[in-house]
Design an enzyme around this catalytic site. Structure first.
Site, short mmCIF file in Angstrom:
data_model
loop_
_atom_site.label_atom_id
_atom_site.label_comp_id
_atom_site.label_asym_id
_atom_site.label_seq_id
_atom_site.Cartn_x
_atom_site.Cartn_y
_atom_site.Cartn_z
N SER A 118 -8.94 2.25 3.95
CA SER A 118 -8.33 2.30 3.01
C SER A 118 -7.86 2.08 1.99
CB SER A 118 -7.85 3.45 4.06
OG SER A 118 -6.96 2.65 4.99
N SER A 126 -9.75 -0.72 7.37
CA SER A 126 -8.83 -0.49 5.76
C SER A 126 -8.95 -1.69 5.41
CB SER A 126 -8.16 1.06 6.54
OG SER A 126 -8.87 1.73 6.20
N LYS A 154 0.97 -1.13 0.13
CA LYS A 154 0.20 -0.05 -0.10
C LYS A 154 1.09 1.10 -0.33
CE LYS A 154 -3.63 2.08 3.07
NZ LYS A 154 -4.46 1.23 4.30
N1 GLN Z 1 -12.38 4.34 7.74
C1 GLN Z 1 -11.62 4.18 9.08
C2 GLN Z 1 -11.86 5.20 8.96
O1 GLN Z 1 -11.24 6.39 7.88
C3 GLN Z 1 -10.48 3.52 9.18
C4 GLN Z 1 -9.07 3.66 8.10
C5 GLN Z 1 -8.44 2.78 8.11
O2 GLN Z 1 -8.37 1.88 8.88
N2 GLN Z 1 -7.25 2.94 7.73
O3 GLN Z 1 -10.24 6.24 9.49
#
Ligand code: GLN
Length: 489
Positions: free
Chosen positions: A162, A186, A87
């Protein structure tokens, strides 16, 4: 012996462990495999916006070296010849690591994160970097500086976030392992949206050295792949304490016995969860019951507070972690003769809207006069959530619920409504707040043909037991085997 190299390649949806067997039996060379995978990245991967950088030259060289090692009868790694991606928030020696942010545009880490080193030592070949939400903040992959990522099952929809790029790649095609990170869902939520398998390990099980920090008490790196067995092999490689990450630890499973008793989390099937998601996960329960798995109802009342608690803790930690991007030591710099002005103009132009919002929220909840009311309270709620989960896990081997309350939505549908985006996280943040492992698997496709995912949470250290349960599910149900039509070209 097949003469046409292309005809001896594995199927597009093949798992990494199938590809390992394929390579071992000499059905194709690593070079042929890697060049076809690079072709997939350059075509479908780029069309979906899922891959930001493709390392063709180095990957092909490594593939040749791997073929030579195999020919010479040398001892090979457990992931020998398997392509992998990292990532954009995971440091790699090659290419850039910008966390999909203009703040870090062009940043070359020059070193591999520990997880990348470990994958390479196991023989895996780094083929590219996957897109993600800016600084991993988001659930739709619409906040990446590299543009939106499309869901391979319906390209007008989001892939989740994400780690949306990683999930889109894993959902569209097999063969590879994709390294993602999970702070509040994410890895699991995009895996569910793209019909991939994703694992958030126990907090501390996998080194985070070389991960660009978001919320340090929540962040965890983990694999996304075709199936649970792939995730299991990857986790074996990734796990273990790292002298360069003082928060990493070695864990062992709470028991050697397979999981036979599952807690059905009532709050995961209540208000706010779409009926079609509930029905699909209920159908999965019946399949598991027929196989002799016992289910008991479990109530976790603190789940109602989990998302609010997560938003306070994650933004507080983000505001502190992102303070380092001041335009002087690290990050984009706009020139000015005035120091205050330099900080503020650099930070306002480097960070996107969602990241700025989180920094503001996090700074607010930590500010004097409010810290007790917000951050302090969130810490005590977090403690209650953790205790509630652990006491539920005293009576059962794992807990089960959907991953996302709804199906993948249209690109642009929620982007102007931060609360609608934060609602994506209601079922995933609990595992991060409690630090427990959780695995997301494809459950079914809904009547619009969109993927539905489900997840299991386990005791600290029970990562491999969870993956074994996920493998059992994937023997009983083959939803995970599908690849989208047209996904390969
Ligand atoms: N969707 C969650 C957020 O926006 C999780 C993000 C993540 O796990 N990096 O914070």
């Amino acid at each position: 012996m097949v003469n046409d190299a292309a005809s001896s390649l594995p199927d597009p949806g093949a798992t990494s462990h199938e590809v390992l067997a394929h390579l071992q039996s000499g059905k194709c060379t690593t070079k042929a495999l890697i060049s076809e995978y690079l072709n997939f990245l350059e075509t479908t991967g780029k069309r979906l916006g899922a891959v930001v950088e493709v390392f063709s030259q180095s990957a092909l060289q490594e593939a040749e070296a791997s073929d030579a090692r195999r020919m010479a009868g040398e001892t090979l790694g457990v992931l020998e010849g398997i392509p992998f991606t990292a990532k954009m928030n995971i440091c790699t020696e090659e290419g850039t690591t910008d966390a999909s942010s203009a703040m870090l545009a062009g940043f070359e880490a020059g070193v591999d994160a520990t997880v990348v080193q470990k994958m390479r030592s196991a023989g895996a070949i780094l083929v590219g970097k996957s897109s993600c939400d800016e600084f991993a903040m988001g659930a739709s992959n619409e906040s990446s500086a590299h543009g939106v990522v499309r869901n391979p099952w319906d390209e007008s929809r989001v892939p989740g976030g994400s780690s949306g790029g990683a999930a889109a790649l894993a959902g569209a095609f097999g063969w590879a392992i994709h390294l993602g990170s999970d702070t509040g869902g994410s890895i699991r939520q995009p895996a569910a949206f793209c019909s991939a398998t994703g694992m958030k390990p126990t907090w501390g099980r996998v080194s985070r050295r070389g991960l660009i920090a978001f919320g340090s008490s929540l962040d965890q790196i983990g694999p996304l792949a075709r199936d649970a067995k792939d995730c299991q092999i990857a986790l074996e490689v990734l796990q273990g304490s790292d002298p360069l990450d003082a928060t990493s630890l070695s864990f062992s499973e709470s028991s050697k016995e397979p999981i036979r008793k599952i807690g059905w989390i009532r709050q995961g099937f209540g208000e706010g969860i779409d009926a079609s998601i509930r029905e699909q996960v209920e159908a999965a329960r019946s399949i598991l019951e027929k196989d002799g798995i016992e289910f008991v109802e479990v109530s976790l009342p603190t789940m109602a507070q989990a998302n609010a608690c997560y938003q306070v803790i994650a933004t507080a930690e983000a505001s502190s972690n992102l303070a380092r991007y001041d335009g002087i030591h690290v990050g984009k710099r706009l020139s000015s003769n005035d120091l205050e002005e330099l900080y503020s103009s650099s930070r306002s132009s480097g960070f996107g809207a969602e990241v700025r919002r989180r920094i503001l929220l996090g700074t607010f909840v930590l500010s004097s006069g409010y810290i007790d009311a917000y951050y302090g309270r969130a810490q005590s709620v977090r403690q209650e959530i953790r205790e509630e989960i652990l006491s539920a896990l005293d009576d059962v081997d794992a807990l089960m619920m959907p991953v996302s309350p709804f199906a993948p939505f249209k690109i642009g549908e929620r982007i102007d409504d931060p609360l609608a985006l934060y609602a994506c996280d209601i079922l995933t943040v609990t595992a991060n707040l409690a630090g427990v492992p959780a695995v997301a698997v494809p459950c079914a496709f809904d009547n619009e043909g969109l993927p539905v995912g489900m997840q299991w949470l386990g005791k600290h250290g029970d990562d491999h037991r969870l993956l074994q349960l996920a493998s059992l599910w994937q023997e009983l149900n083959d939803t995970w085997k599908s690849v989208p039509q047209g996904g390969q070209s």
